[in-house]
Design an enzyme around this catalytic site. Structure first.
Site, PDB file in Angstrom:
ATOM      1  N   GLY A 254       0.957  -0.937  -0.064  1.00  0.00           N
ATOM      2  CA  GLY A 254       0.035   0.047   0.108  1.00  0.00           C
ATOM      3  C   GLY A 254       1.108   1.287  -0.233  1.00  0.00           C
TER       4      GLY A 254
ATOM      5  N   ARG B 132       3.396   6.000   2.133  1.00  0.00           N
ATOM      6  CA  ARG B 132       3.992   7.376   2.281  1.00  0.00           C
ATOM      7  C   ARG B 132       3.748   8.670   1.097  1.00  0.00           C
ATOM      8  NH1 ARG B 132      10.328   7.616   0.496  1.00  0.00           N
ATOM      9  NH2 ARG B 132      10.391   5.715  -0.525  1.00  0.00           N
TER      10      ARG B 132
ATOM     11  N   LYS C 196       3.820  12.551  -2.670  1.00  0.00           N
ATOM     12  CA  LYS C 196       4.521  11.635  -1.898  1.00  0.00           C
ATOM     13  C   LYS C 196       6.104  12.041  -0.210  1.00  0.00           C
ATOM     14  CE  LYS C 196       7.932   8.084  -3.466  1.00  0.00           C
ATOM     15  NZ  LYS C 196       8.288   7.285  -5.131  1.00  0.00           N
TER      16      LYS C 196
ATOM     17  N   ASP D 269       8.232   6.330   8.270  1.00  0.00           N
ATOM     18  CA  ASP D 269       7.972   7.408   8.682  1.00  0.00           C
ATOM     19  C   ASP D 269       6.537   7.982   8.267  1.00  0.00           C
ATOM     20  OD1 ASP D 269       9.719   8.028   6.928  1.00  0.00           O
ATOM     21  OD2 ASP D 269      11.342   9.223   8.774  1.00  0.00           O
ATOM     22  N   GLY D 270       6.752   8.080   6.692  1.00  0.00           N
ATOM     23  CA  GLY D 270       6.041   8.284   5.699  1.00  0.00           C
ATOM     24  C   GLY D 270       6.374   9.572   4.914  1.00  0.00           C
TER      25      GLY D 270
ATOM     26  N   ARG E 264       3.154  14.671  -7.901  1.00  0.00           N
ATOM     27  CA  ARG E 264       3.086  13.824  -9.036  1.00  0.00           C
ATOM     28  C   ARG E 264       1.705  13.521  -9.610  1.00  0.00           C
ATOM     29  NH1 ARG E 264       5.548   7.779  -7.688  1.00  0.00           N
ATOM     30  NH2 ARG E 264       3.934   7.239  -6.158  1.00  0.00           N
TER      31      ARG E 264
ATOM     32  N   ARG F 251      -2.014   0.076 -10.271  1.00  0.00           N
ATOM     33  CA  ARG F 251      -0.441  -1.349  -9.962  1.00  0.00           C
ATOM     34  C   ARG F 251      -1.118  -2.124 -10.482  1.00  0.00           C
ATOM     35  NH1 ARG F 251       3.473   2.080  -6.609  1.00  0.00           N
ATOM     36  NH2 ARG F 251       2.504   3.837  -6.631  1.00  0.00           N
TER      37      ARG F 251
ATOM     38  N   ASP G 119       4.469  -4.332  -7.411  1.00  0.00           N
ATOM     39  CA  ASP G 119       4.134  -3.650  -6.887  1.00  0.00           C
ATOM     40  C   ASP G 119       4.524  -1.416  -7.247  1.00  0.00           C
ATOM     41  OD1 ASP G 119       5.856  -4.097  -5.239  1.00  0.00           O
ATOM     42  OD2 ASP G 119       5.831  -2.260  -4.080  1.00  0.00           O
TER      43      ASP G 119
ATOM     44  N   ASP H 140       7.450   5.016  -9.747  1.00  0.00           N
ATOM     45  CA  ASP H 140       8.004   4.590  -8.354  1.00  0.00           C
ATOM     46  C   ASP H 140       9.965   4.823  -9.033  1.00  0.00           C
ATOM     47  OD1 ASP H 140       6.270   4.944  -6.987  1.00  0.00           O
ATOM     48  OD2 ASP H 140       5.699   2.973  -5.742  1.00  0.00           O
TER      49      ASP H 140
HETATM   50  P1  AMP Z   1       9.613   1.401  -2.699  1.00  0.00           P
HETATM   51  O1  AMP Z   1      10.251   0.176  -2.792  1.00  0.00           O
HETATM   52  O2  AMP Z   1       9.323   2.773  -2.463  1.00  0.00           O
HETATM   53  O3  AMP Z   1       7.993   1.382  -3.397  1.00  0.00           O
HETATM   54  O4  AMP Z   1       8.694   0.521  -1.498  1.00  0.00           O
HETATM   55  C1  AMP Z   1       8.526   0.153  -1.493  1.00  0.00           C
HETATM   56  C2  AMP Z   1       7.115   0.318  -0.028  1.00  0.00           C
HETATM   57  O5  AMP Z   1       7.473   0.861   0.818  1.00  0.00           O
HETATM   58  C3  AMP Z   1       5.276   1.363  -0.155  1.00  0.00           C
HETATM   59  O6  AMP Z   1       4.450   0.722   0.506  1.00  0.00           O
HETATM   60  C4  AMP Z   1       6.179   2.185   0.515  1.00  0.00           C
HETATM   61  O7  AMP Z   1       4.833   3.155   0.320  1.00  0.00           O
HETATM   62  C5  AMP Z   1       6.641   1.883   1.275  1.00  0.00           C
HETATM   63  N1  AMP Z   1       7.474   2.947   1.343  1.00  0.00           N
HETATM   64  C6  AMP Z   1       8.730   3.536   1.357  1.00  0.00           C
HETATM   65  N2  AMP Z   1       9.313   4.109   1.998  1.00  0.00           N
HETATM   66  C7  AMP Z   1       8.572   4.385   3.078  1.00  0.00           C
HETATM   67  C8  AMP Z   1       8.594   5.446   4.361  1.00  0.00           C
HETATM   68  N3  AMP Z   1       9.281   5.664   4.326  1.00  0.00           N
HETATM   69  N4  AMP Z   1       7.392   5.362   4.734  1.00  0.00           N
HETATM   70  C9  AMP Z   1       6.441   4.643   4.819  1.00  0.00           C
HETATM   71  N5  AMP Z   1       6.755   3.972   3.827  1.00  0.00           N
HETATM   72  C10 AMP Z   1       7.248   3.531   3.196  1.00  0.00           C
HETATM   73 MG    MG Z   2       6.343   1.693  -4.688  1.00  0.00          MG
END
Ligand code: AMP
Ligand code: MG
Length: 523
Positions: free
Chosen positions: A106, A109, A129, A141-142, A199, A206, A282, A292
């Protein structure tokens, strides 16, 4: 109602037709049978300000008249409030990560603000984002750091101007705050400035959006999601009367479009040496958009085994040479996820066309990049030899293509060779001269015209790793000049930019030594 406020242009997302988790609670949790959760962006960043915004994109979106710097707009795009007209939400999806089912992921962030209806009737979603916690933040931490926000903004805009399907970026807001990141996963973390990218895409749905309800056997929801996807993004598939007779048909044809678009997107990536780095399901858009931007990289030295992602080093699953195969693997997972809607034989026959779509796209791209009118034996041999030389000498693919076009356009054959300065490279030079002779024979006499066309498709401006590294370093120090310059250059990637050789050169030695071509997922 003021037209000058972005929030007044936002509408409720069409996905609201789908079941949603309405609780607006941020605590990390599993949410079932729903498209996502309502999340109210409520950060407090008293010192927020824009690093940049794209006037060009705003105009395309019919927002040209808006003063984006207006307090209300800044607050909206820096995660400090939501629109009064559209409830913000985070999407729920799952995914296969590095070949393994990872369960619910999901938008951890990402927060969707709402939908803009553009002048041409198209609708575009706006998503932030790095704007704070959602139920999908898990251990995160979002937030998003400035360096990853710069990487996302510049790469997605660069891809757009290279005519490669992609999500776009509208703004970067600096939060004025810092967050802790262990950038190299070595225990020596540090505080880093954070930022928020806004964005834009017709949809952020996805493959993983379908994977999750399929794994959970939430079939009615899965079908609703497929229906909404078709209605909004593939409306032409609804017009065929076959659908009325055979309900499954439209899903098969939706899947066929996804296969086609994914193949085309990956062929385009290959043509400019772009390596996504994290092709988990995803991170695969149902619309075939590059999405992404994490530890991606434009390949500095031609190498099918190049992966820009340090986490991918053990198996190099996502390296340059495997993107085509990973695309196929991800599409197979999608076929499984849609299996309650698509009979297996139909899915198999659609998947069987993936290679054909890819090859077709690839050949069309190669024709443009080389100025060929056809690809028969002579052209195919030239192509094969080109890639053999490229790999054998680990050269910069984009430099070679650009030099080819420029040498023809400017009637200067030496331009094609000038990159080889070292006298020890005589052997390589001889091989390239031989190749060039054969190429000239193959393309006929109107070389100057062909060269001009080649320079319109083979970019001069590539967001090379050394360039990004320098942009990030200077922006983090508070000097925005280089960021602005590069942001300007990526919007005209086919110009010569002769005064910017330093920024546009192939990877210099310092960058190769520092290995700036690799990044971690820490963002
Ligand atoms: P990504 O590799 O950026 O596609 O992220 C993989 C998953 O980790 C997705 O569900 C993102 O929303 C979550 N995610 C990545 N970085 C953070 C963050 N700093 N805080 C919360 N969720 C994150
Ligand atoms: Mg992602």
């Amino acid at each position: 109602m003021s037209e000058h406020l972005l929030e007044n242009r936002l509408n409720e997302f069409f996905g609201r037709k789908l079941p949603m988790d309405e609780s607006a609670e941020n605590t990390p949790r599993q949410t079932f049978g729903c498209f996502g959760s309502l999340v109210e962006p409520n950060c407090s960043f008293p010192d927020a300000k824009f690093l940049c915004y794209s006037k060009q994109l705003m105009e395309t979106l019919g927002l040209g008249h808006i003063n984006i710097e207006d307090e209300s707009n800044l607050k909206l795009l820096s995660g400090q409030r939501q629109s009064a007209h559209a409830k913000a939400y985070a999407q729920c999806y799952g995914g296969y990560q590095f070949g393994h089912w990872a369960g619910q992921l999901g938008d951890g962030r990402a927060i969707n603000l709402g939908v803009l209806t553009c002048a041409d009737g198209l609708s575009m979603e706006i998503q932030l984002k790095g704007a704070g916690l959602t139920p999908y933040s898990r251990m995160g931490d979002g937030a998003a750091v400035l360096r990853s926000s710069i990487r996302e903004y510049l790469a997605s805009e660069a891809m757009f101007f290279l005519e490669i399907p992609t999500t776009r970026a509208m703004s970067i807001a600096l939060t004025g705050e810092s967050v802790y990141r262990d950038k190299f996963y070595n225990g020596f973390g540090a505080m880093e400035p954070s930022a928020i990218v806004s964005r834009v895409a017709p949809s952020f749905i996805r493959f993983g959006s379908f994977d999750l309800p399929s794994h959970r056997k939430e079939y009615p929801f899965l079908q609703q999601l497929a229906n909404v996807t078709i209605e909004r993004h593939f409306p032409q598939l609804m017009q065929n009367t076959d659908d009325i007779k055979d309900g499954a048909n439209r899903y098969v044809r939706m899947f066929a479009r996804v296969v086609e678009r994914t193949a085309e997107m990956i062929a385009l990536w290959q043509s400019v040496g772009f390596v996504h780095g994290v092709m988990n399901t995803d991170n695969m858009s149902i619309l075939g958009l590059t999405i992404d931007y994490g530890p991606y990289g434009f390949m500095d030295k031609f190498d099918p085994e190049y992966t820009p992602n340090t986490s991918d080093l053990p198996g190099k699953r996502y390296c340059f040479g495997r993107q085509y195969a990973v695309g196929a693997w991800n599409l197979q997972r999608l076929a499984e996820s849609l299996s309650v809607l698509i009979p297996q034989p139909a899915a198999e026959s659609v998947l069987a066309h993936y290679q054909e779509h890819f090859l077709h796209s690839w050949q069309e791209i190669m024709k443009r990049k080389f100025g060929f009118t056809k690809i028969e034996e002579v052209e195919q041999n030239l192509l094969n030899e080109w890639y053999e030389l490229m790999q054998g000498h680990t050269l910069d693919l984009n430099e070679r293509f650009r030099s080819l076009g420029r040498s023809l356009r400017d009637e200067d054959p030496e331009f094609f060779i000038k990159i080889f300065v070292d006298t020890e490279q005589q052997d390589i030079i001889a091989k390239w001269r031989l190749w060039y002779e054969k190429y000239l024979n193959a393309i006929g006499d109107n070389r100057k015209d062909i060269g001009t066309k080649l320079c319109q498709v083979n970019p001069r401006v590539i967001l090379r790793n050394h360039l990004l590294h320098r942009v990030i370093e200077s922006t983090e120090k508070g000097d925005h000049t280089l960021f602005m310059k590069v942001n300007e250059m990526i919007q005209r990637p086919f110009d010569d930019w002769d005064n910017e050789e330093d920024l546009l050169s192939v990877a210099p030695d310092w960058a190769l030594e520092k290995n700036v071509a690799m990044n971690s997922c820490s963002s």
